[in-house]
Design an enzyme around this catalytic site. Sequence first.
Site, PDB file in Angstrom:
ATOM      1  CG  HIS A  12      -0.379  -0.111   2.540  1.00 32.70           C
ATOM      2  ND1 HIS A  12      -0.918  -0.847   3.560  1.00 32.70           N
ATOM      3  CD2 HIS A  12       0.728   0.455   3.057  1.00 32.70           C
ATOM      4  CE1 HIS A  12      -0.173  -0.736   4.646  1.00 32.70           C
ATOM      5  NE2 HIS A  12       0.834   0.060   4.367  1.00 32.70           N
ATOM      6  CG  HIS A  59       0.227   3.899   7.959  1.00 25.75           C
ATOM      7  ND1 HIS A  59      -0.799   3.411   7.176  1.00 25.75           N
ATOM      8  CD2 HIS A  59       1.295   3.112   7.683  1.00 25.75           C
ATOM      9  CE1 HIS A  59      -0.361   2.388   6.465  1.00 25.75           C
ATOM     10  NE2 HIS A  59       0.901   2.173   6.749  1.00 25.75           N
ATOM     11  CG  HIS A 193       8.371  -1.097   3.832  1.00 29.75           C
ATOM     12  ND1 HIS A 193       7.499  -2.153   3.999  1.00 29.75           N
ATOM     13  CD2 HIS A 193       7.702  -0.011   4.292  1.00 29.75           C
ATOM     14  CE1 HIS A 193       6.358  -1.709   4.521  1.00 29.75           C
ATOM     15  NE2 HIS A 193       6.466  -0.422   4.717  1.00 29.75           N
ATOM     16  CD  GLU A 240       2.921  -1.630   6.482  1.00 28.69           C
ATOM     17  OE1 GLU A 240       2.679  -0.511   6.942  1.00 28.69           O
ATOM     18  OE2 GLU A 240       3.123  -1.817   5.253  1.00 28.69           O
TER      19      GLU A 240
HETATM   20  C1  DHB Z   1       5.789   3.884   2.951  1.00 25.07           C
HETATM   21  C2  DHB Z   1       4.810   3.908   3.925  1.00 25.07           C
HETATM   22  C3  DHB Z   1       4.066   2.780   4.200  1.00 25.07           C
HETATM   23  O1  DHB Z   1       3.066   2.762   5.088  1.00 25.07           O
HETATM   24  C4  DHB Z   1       4.308   1.622   3.557  1.00 25.07           C
HETATM   25  O2  DHB Z   1       3.599   0.549   3.883  1.00 25.07           O
HETATM   26  C5  DHB Z   1       5.275   1.590   2.571  1.00 25.07           C
HETATM   27  C6  DHB Z   1       6.014   2.726   2.290  1.00 25.07           C
HETATM   28  C7  DHB Z   1       6.596   5.104   2.609  1.00 25.07           C
HETATM   29  O3  DHB Z   1       6.419   6.140   3.250  1.00 25.07           O
HETATM   30  O4  DHB Z   1       7.385   5.040   1.662  1.00 25.07           O
HETATM   31 FE    FE Z   2       2.274   0.921   5.617  1.00 22.72          FE
END
Ligand code: DHB
Ligand code: FE
Length: 279
Positions: A12, A59, A193, A240
């Site tokens: 997402h 978030h 990530h 996540e």
């Molecule tokens: C980012 C934020 C998110 O919540 C995520 O799941 C992936 C990337 C971001 O800020 O790049």
């Molecule tokens: Fe996220």
Amino acid sequence: MAEIIAGIGTSHVPSLGAALDHGKTQTDYWKPLFNGLEPARRWIAETNPDVCIIIFNDHASAFSQALISTFAIGVAPEFQPADEGYGPRQVPVVKGDGELAWHIAESLILDEFDMTIVNEMPVDHGLTVPLSVMYDQPAEWPCRVIPVCVNVIQYPQPTANRCYNLGKAIRRAVESYPEDLRVAIVGTGGLSHQLQGERAGLINSEFDTTFLEKLVTEPETIKSTSHTEYLREAGSEGIEMIMWFTMRGALDDQVNEIYRFYHVPASNTAYGLLVLENE
Ligand code: DHB
Ligand code: FE
């Protein structure tokens, strides 16, 4: 009877929504990713589910440290796009299905999943970006949406196994609803990530691709992966990925894989997409 016909997994990543909102999908950076969405979008348009149950995380847009719910379900008639600092995304209001949502809430609670019931909740990129992935830029979202929010951002999070079993309980809930409805379940977030700290920018393609393969073919073998392993292998936000287990748990043991796509980079993350169909 209502039935779960399909499951979709998608990252997402917020900048994907921003790329779409600002007309940048055909730039050199974004074109390969948006091209990769096409087969899934065609399949979703053809399949056209009545309702999507979207498993996502907030978030710190709707909830804060003031209230940390492990699992929450939105029962409202509509959910407004959240303002995440740049004004709300200019996307359609998300229409709920209060009747089905209350039915699922009751069924889950009697099934011993203690859901938080949410009557008012702005929905952030965790929910609106998956809708953009699936439907592009329609005037109205083509399906009703039941948001199911999982805490993955504040320790202690639920286990992947608990998320998997939640999916099974959601399936029982849907299948005990008398109206003929075709329901899709969407797991969002990830893939690997890390947005902060020394390892910011971490991406682990080997972990991600193994995850995608095993989630499809043998989810039971990876549902006990610990939070520490996610942290170590997939970065601090990689956790996540546990939300994809709720989607997978709601499907048959053996599924038809309709489509799989993996692309790096998408902003700071690896982008993953799965479309699975019950047999
Ligand atoms: C980012 C934020 C998110 O919540 C995520 O799941 C992936 C990337 C971001 O800020 O790049
Ligand atoms: Fe996220």
